[in-house]
Scaffold this motif. Structure first.
Motif, short mmCIF file in Angstrom:
data_model
loop_
_atom_site.label_atom_id
_atom_site.label_comp_id
_atom_site.label_asym_id
_atom_site.label_seq_id
_atom_site.Cartn_x
_atom_site.Cartn_y
_atom_site.Cartn_z
N PRO A 1 0.80 -1.24 0.00
CA PRO A 1 0.00 0.00 0.00
C PRO A 1 0.83 1.29 0.00
O PRO A 1 0.47 2.25 -0.67
N GLU A 2 1.95 1.32 0.72
CA GLU A 2 2.79 2.52 0.76
C GLU A 2 3.32 2.87 -0.63
O GLU A 2 3.25 4.02 -1.07
N ASN A 3 3.87 1.86 -1.32
CA ASN A 3 4.41 2.10 -2.66
C ASN A 3 3.30 2.44 -3.65
O ASN A 3 3.48 3.28 -4.54
N LYS A 4 2.16 1.77 -3.52
CA LYS A 4 1.04 2.03 -4.42
C LYS A 4 0.55 3.46 -4.26
O LYS A 4 0.31 4.16 -5.24
N ASN A 5 0.43 3.93 -3.01
CA ASN A 5 -0.02 5.31 -2.76
C ASN A 5 0.96 6.32 -3.33
O ASN A 5 0.56 7.35 -3.87
N LYS A 6 2.25 6.03 -3.24
CA LYS A 6 3.27 6.92 -3.79
C LYS A 6 3.08 7.10 -5.29
O LYS A 6 3.14 8.21 -5.81
N PHE A 7 2.82 6.01 -5.99
CA PHE A 7 2.66 6.10 -7.44
C PHE A 7 1.32 6.72 -7.83
O PHE A 7 1.21 7.37 -8.86
N VAL A 8 0.28 6.55 -7.01
CA VAL A 8 -1.01 7.19 -7.28
C VAL A 8 -0.84 8.70 -7.17
O VAL A 8 -1.34 9.46 -8.01
N VAL A 9 -0.12 9.17 -6.15
CA VAL A 9 0.13 10.60 -5.97
C VAL A 9 0.94 11.14 -7.14
O VAL A 9 0.64 12.21 -7.70
N GLU A 10 1.98 10.41 -7.54
CA GLU A 10 2.82 10.85 -8.67
C GLU A 10 2.01 10.94 -9.96
O GLU A 10 2.17 11.89 -10.73
N LYS A 11 1.14 9.97 -10.20
CA LYS A 11 0.32 10.00 -11.42
C LYS A 11 -0.64 11.19 -11.41
O LYS A 11 -0.82 11.85 -12.43
N SER A 12 -1.24 11.46 -10.25
CA SER A 12 -2.17 12.59 -10.19
C SER A 12 -1.43 13.92 -10.37
O SER A 12 -1.93 14.83 -11.03
N GLU A 13 -0.21 14.05 -9.82
CA GLU A 13 0.59 15.26 -10.02
C GLU A 13 0.97 15.43 -11.49
O GLU A 13 0.94 16.53 -12.04
N GLU A 14 1.32 14.33 -12.13
CA GLU A 14 1.70 14.38 -13.54
C GLU A 14 0.52 14.79 -14.41
O GLU A 14 0.66 15.59 -15.33
N GLU A 15 -0.66 14.25 -14.11
CA GLU A 15 -1.85 14.62 -14.87
C GLU A 15 -2.19 16.09 -14.66
O GLU A 15 -2.59 16.78 -15.60
N ALA A 16 -2.02 16.60 -13.42
CA ALA A 16 -2.28 18.01 -13.14
C ALA A 16 -1.32 18.90 -13.92
O ALA A 16 -1.71 19.94 -14.47
N ARG A 17 -0.04 18.48 -14.01
CA ARG A 17 0.95 19.24 -14.79
C ARG A 17 0.58 19.27 -16.27
O ARG A 17 0.68 20.31 -16.93
N LYS A 18 0.13 18.16 -16.79
CA LYS A 18 -0.23 18.08 -18.20
C LYS A 18 -1.44 18.97 -18.49
O LYS A 18 -1.49 19.65 -19.52
N LEU A 19 -2.42 18.99 -17.58
CA LEU A 19 -3.58 19.86 -17.75
C LEU A 19 -3.18 21.33 -17.70
O LEU A 19 -3.68 22.15 -18.47
N ALA A 20 -2.27 21.69 -16.79
CA ALA A 20 -1.81 23.07 -16.68
C ALA A 20 -1.07 23.49 -17.95
O ALA A 20 -1.25 24.62 -18.44
N GLU A 21 -0.28 22.62 -18.51
CA GLU A 21 0.44 22.93 -19.75
C GLU A 21 -0.54 23.08 -20.91
O GLU A 21 -0.36 23.92 -21.78
N ALA A 22 -1.57 22.25 -20.94
CA ALA A 22 -2.55 22.31 -22.02
C ALA A 22 -3.35 23.61 -21.93
O ALA A 22 -3.71 24.21 -22.97
N LYS A 23 -3.64 24.11 -20.72
CA LYS A 23 -4.37 25.36 -20.56
C LYS A 23 -3.53 26.55 -20.97
O LYS A 23 -4.06 27.55 -21.47
N LYS A 24 -2.23 26.50 -20.77
CA LYS A 24 -1.34 27.60 -21.15
C LYS A 24 -1.27 27.75 -22.67
O LYS A 24 -1.11 28.85 -23.17
N LYS A 25 -1.40 26.68 -23.37
CA LYS A 25 -1.30 26.73 -24.83
C LYS A 25 -2.60 27.18 -25.37
O LYS A 25 -3.06 27.87 -26.01
#
Length: 119
Positions: free
Chosen positions: A95-119
């Motif tokens: 569970p600890e490792n799984k939660n770490k990767f879930v958080v990383e994926k959500s941060e990555e998706e948020a970054r991608k959305l922010a980049e898409a809004k800037k364009k």
């Protein structure tokens, strides 16, 4: 000497072949069943059963044979223990490792959305 003993051993082992398998032992039968049963009667080499054990891992890096970073994979325990984990390609799926990767994926998706809004 062995070729002379084999027919003698096979003739004495005809009753030892298990009838529950639904197969009969015939002198004309040269199939794998006859060979395996003759080796079984003689106390010879038996085939090994493949292990069905697997270990669940999460990939830390992209690995061509298994998948991409963050993917959950199932591999044999020896492969995980001796290669993937020491070379830091994967970690155990806890569970600890799984939660770490879930958080990383959500941060990555948020970054991608922010980049898409800037364009």
């Amino acid at each position: 000497a062995r070729s002379r003993l084999l027919p003698l051993a096979l003739s004495s082992c005809r009753q030892a072949v298990r009838p529950s398998l639904g197969a009969t032992f015939d002198d004309a039968d040269h199939g794998s069943f006859a060979l395996n049963s003759s080796l079984w009667c003689l106390g010879g080499v038996r085939t090994t059963k493949p292990s069905k054990r697997t270990t669940k891992l999460i990939l830390i890096q992209d690995f061509e044979q298994l998948g991409n970073r963050g993917d959950e994979v199932q591999v044999r325990p020896g492969y995980a223990r001796n290669y993937l984990i020491p070379s830091q390609i994967a970690v155990y799926n806890i569970p600890e490792n799984k939660n770490k990767f879930v958080v990383e994926k959500s941060e990555e998706e948020a970054r991608k959305l922010a980049e898409a809004k800037k364009k």
